[in-house]
Scaffold this motif. Structure first.
Motif, short mmCIF file in Angstrom:
data_model
loop_
_atom_site.label_atom_id
_atom_site.label_comp_id
_atom_site.label_asym_id
_atom_site.label_seq_id
_atom_site.Cartn_x
_atom_site.Cartn_y
_atom_site.Cartn_z
N ALA A 165 0.82 -1.21 0.00
CA ALA A 165 0.00 0.00 0.00
C ALA A 165 0.85 1.27 0.00
N SER A 166 2.18 1.10 0.09
CA SER A 166 3.02 2.29 0.30
C SER A 166 2.92 3.36 -0.80
N PRO A 167 2.72 3.01 -2.08
CA PRO A 167 2.58 4.11 -3.05
C PRO A 167 1.41 5.03 -2.71
N GLN A 168 0.26 4.43 -2.33
CA GLN A 168 -0.89 5.26 -1.97
C GLN A 168 -0.66 5.98 -0.65
N ILE A 169 -0.04 5.27 0.29
CA ILE A 169 0.23 5.91 1.59
C ILE A 169 1.11 7.15 1.38
N MET A 170 2.13 7.02 0.52
CA MET A 170 3.01 8.16 0.28
C MET A 170 2.24 9.29 -0.40
N ALA A 171 1.33 8.93 -1.32
CA ALA A 171 0.53 9.98 -1.97
C ALA A 171 -0.29 10.72 -0.93
N GLY A 172 -0.87 9.98 0.03
CA GLY A 172 -1.63 10.62 1.10
C GLY A 172 -0.75 11.50 1.96
N LEU A 173 0.45 10.99 2.28
CA LEU A 173 1.37 11.77 3.11
C LEU A 173 1.78 13.06 2.40
#
Lengths: 249, 261
Positions: A165-173
Motif C-alpha cells: 500500500a506504500s505508493p498510496q500511503i506516500m501519496a496521502g502523506l
C-alpha cells in the motif's frame, strides 16, 4: 549551460523585482528584504518562533501519519468496516481543514495542544483514505501466496500490507504535508503570541513591510525544504516501486 | 460485495452515517463531553435547518462560491495557456523548471498578510489566495499532459502542414485533457479550502467569516452547523467536478471502459 538554464529566469525575475520595487510602498527592493531576512530570522526569533512552529508541524504530522496509517490498514482490511465508514470519512475529508481551527480552539484552548490537534485533524484524512484505498487494492494473488507460504502477523503486515500500500500511503502523506503547513500557519495567525504565522501577521499589522516579505520568503523556503525532503524520503521508500517500472501516478 | 452490489454498500454506508449521528447525539447527552462544547447532533442539525431558511446564510454561501468559482476559473485558464506555451515552445520548459519548482511549494497562506495589505477583507483577498493555490495544481498537470504528446504524432501533424494552432487544438489539447481534468479536480478542492480560509483569517465575506463570527460570539451549535455545511459543500464541489470530468472525457478509453483512472 545547465546552470545558465536553471538560473536565467530566476535572475531575470529578481532584476525585474528590483526595477519595479521603488514604485510601491508595499514592494521593497530585494536587498532590503534580504537584509530584513538576515536581521529578523538569524536572531532569537529562530529559536522562539521558527523552531517551535516547525516542531508543532512535525509532531502533528507524525501523529496524523501514525493514526492515519494505523486506522487505514484496519479499515482497509475489513470489507464491512470499509463500506460502513467510507461515507463518514469522505465527509470528514470534504470539510476544509481550516474551519476546524475555531472549533478546536473552543475545545482545546489556544496553546500548543490546540495547534498540534489542528494539524492532526487536517492531515489525518488524506493519509487515512489513501491508506484504505491502498490496502483495498492489494494484489489478491500475492495475498494468497503469503498465506500459502505462512507469512503471517507482523511479517505479513510489514512485508505485504504496508509495502504493497506504500505508493498510496506516500501519496496521502504528500497531500497531508501541504495541508499541515497551511494549518501550522493558520493556527498561529488565529490566537497566538509566538510562531511563524503570528510573527508574519504582526509585521503586517505594524507595516514592517520588508520584514513581512522576509517572513513570506521564509515560509516559501520552509515549504520548499520540506517538499525536497519529502521527495527524498519518497524515492527511498518507493525505490522498489519505481524500479519495477511502474509509473508515478 | 459484488453479489450484494451497490445496494449492500449503500446500506452499510447509511448505517455508518447513522452510527455517527447516534454517537454525536449520545456523547453529549450522556455527559461524556460537556454539551457546551459538543452539542448533540439533533441540535446541530436543527441549527443548520434554522440557518438554511435565513437569507444571510445563502448570501454568505454565495460569496464563498463566487470567490471559489472566479478564482478557480482565473487560475485554470492562466495555467492552461501558460502550461501549453511552456510545454510546446522548445527549451522553455528547461528555462522555467527551477522557477516553477521554487514557487510551487510556497504555501499560499504565506500570502495572507500581503493580501490583507493590498485588498483588506474583500473578494480580492480571497481571489489572491485561491488563484495562487490552484494555479500550480493545474499548471503541473498541463505540463505533464503536454509532455505526454506522442512525438511521432506531433511530427506527422507538422509534416502534413497543420498550423501551430490546429496542432494545439487537435493533437496537444485532446492528449493533455485527462491531465488537465485531474488538475482541475485537485484545484477545485484546494480552491474551496483556500476560499474558506481567506474568509476565516482575513474576514472576507462568506462562510468562513460566518464561522469566525459564530465562534467569537460563543454560538457553539452555529459553529458546528456551519462546519457541517462546509463539509456538505465540499462534497458537492468534489462530486460536481468528477461529473464534469466524466462528461468531458466521455470519449476517452479510460472513462469508456469504466476503468478508474
Amino acid at each position: 549551460m545547465r546552470v545558465v538554464r536553471l538560473l536565467a529566469l530566476p535572475v531575470l525575475l529578481v532584476l525585474a523585482w528590483w526595477a519595479v520595487s521603488g514604485s510601491s510602498f508595499y514592494l521593497p527592493s530585494p536587498d532590503r528584504v534580504g537584509r530584513a531576512f538576515a536581521e529578523t530570522w538569524f536572531s532569537e526569533r529562530l529559536v522562539l518562533d521558527v523552531l517551535p512552529s516547525v516542531g508543532r508541524l512535525l509532531a502533528g504530522y507524525v501523529l496524523a501519519g501514525l493514526l492515519g496509517v494505523g486506522l487505514g490498514v484496519l479499515i482497509g482490511l475489513s470489507r464491512r468496516l470499509r463500506a460502513t465508514l467510507e461515507p463518514v470519512l469522505e465527509f470528514f475529508r470534504a470539510i476544509p481543514p481550516p474551519v476546524l481551527v475555531p472549533l478546536i480552539m473552543l475545545l482545546a484552548g489556544i496553546d500548543t495542544p490546540m495547534k498540534v490537534l489542528v494539524i492532526v485533524s487536517g492531515c489525518v484524512w488524506p493519509i487515512l483514505l489513501n491508506t484504505v484505498e491502498g490496502v483495498r487494492a492489494l494484489d489478491e494473488v500475492l495475498s494468497d501466496t503469503c498465506r500459502m507460504y505462512g507469512v503471517r502477523g507482523a511479517s505479513r503486515m510489514r512485508r505485504f500490507v504496508l509495502r504493497g500500500a506504500s505508493p498510496q500511503i506516500m501519496a496521502g502523506l504528500r497531500q497531508a504535508l501541504s495541508i499541515g503547513i497551511i494549518l501550522m500557519v493558520i493556527s498561529e495567525m488565529f490566537a497566538s503570541s509566538s510562531g511563524l504565522g503570528f510573527t508574519i501577521v504582526l509585521f503586517q499589522r505594524q507595516f514592517q513591510i520588508a520584514e513581512m516579505w522576509s517572513g513570506i520568503l521564509l515560509l516559501g523556503l520552509l515549504g520548499l525544504a520540506l517538499s525536497v525532503l519529502f521527495r527524498g524520503v519518497e524515492r527511498r521508500v518507493l525505490s522498489w516501486y519505481y524500479g519495477s517500472g511502474a509509473e508515478r501516478a | 460485495m459484488t453479489r450484494t452490489g451497490s445496494l449492500g454498500r449503500l446500506g452499510y454506508g447509511l448505517a455508518g452515517l447513522g452510527g455517527l449521528l447516534v454517537l454525536m447525539e449520545a456523547v453529549p447527552r450522556l455527559g461524556l463531553v460537556d454539551a457546551r462544547f459538543l452539542p448533540p447532533a439533533s441540535e446541530i442539525l436543527g441549527t443548520l435547518a434554522g440557518q438554511l431558511v435565513t437569507p444571510e446564510l445563502w448570501i454568505a454561501l454565495g460569496e464563498t462560491m463566487r470567490g471559489w468559482a472566479l478564482g478557480l476559473a482565473l487560475a485554470f485558464w492562466a495555467a492552461v495557456v501558460l502550461g501549453v506555451v511552456i510545454g510546446i515552445v522548445p527549451g522553455l520548459r528547461g528555462l522555467t523548471s527551477s522557477t516553477v519548482e521554487f514557487l510551487r511549494p510556497i504555501p499560499s497562506v504565506a500570502l495572507v498578510p500581503l493580501a490583507t495589505l493590498l485588498f483588506g477583507p474583500s473578494l480580492g483577498s480571497t481571489l489572491m489566495l485561491v488563484v495562487y493555490a490552484s494555479f500550480w495544481q493545474v499548471l503541473i498537470q498541463v505540463l505533464y499532459g503536454v509532455a505526454a504528446v506522442d512525438s511521432v504524432a506531433f511530427d506527422t501533424a507538422r509534416s502534413y502542414g497543420l498550423s501551430a494552432w490546429s496542432r494545439v487544438r487537435h493533437l496537444v489539447w485532446p492528449t493533455a485533457l485527462p491531465y488537465v481534468m485531474t488538475g482541475l479536480r485537485l484545484a477545485a478542492a484546494v480552491a474551496f479550502i483556500l476560499a474558506v480560509t481567506a474568509e476565516l483569517v482575513i474576514g472576507s465575506p462568506g462562510l468562513g467569516a460566518e464561522i469566525q463570527v459564530a465562534q467569537s460570539s460563543g454560538a457553539v451549535p452555529a459553529v458546528y452547523a456551519l462546519i457541517v455545511l462546509a463539509g456538505l459543500v465540499g462534497i458537492g464541489v468534489n462530486a460536481a467536478v468528477r461529473l464534469l470530468e466524466r462528461r468531458v472525457l466521455a470519449w476517452h478509453p479510460a472513462v469508456r471502459s469504466e476503468v478508474a483512472a
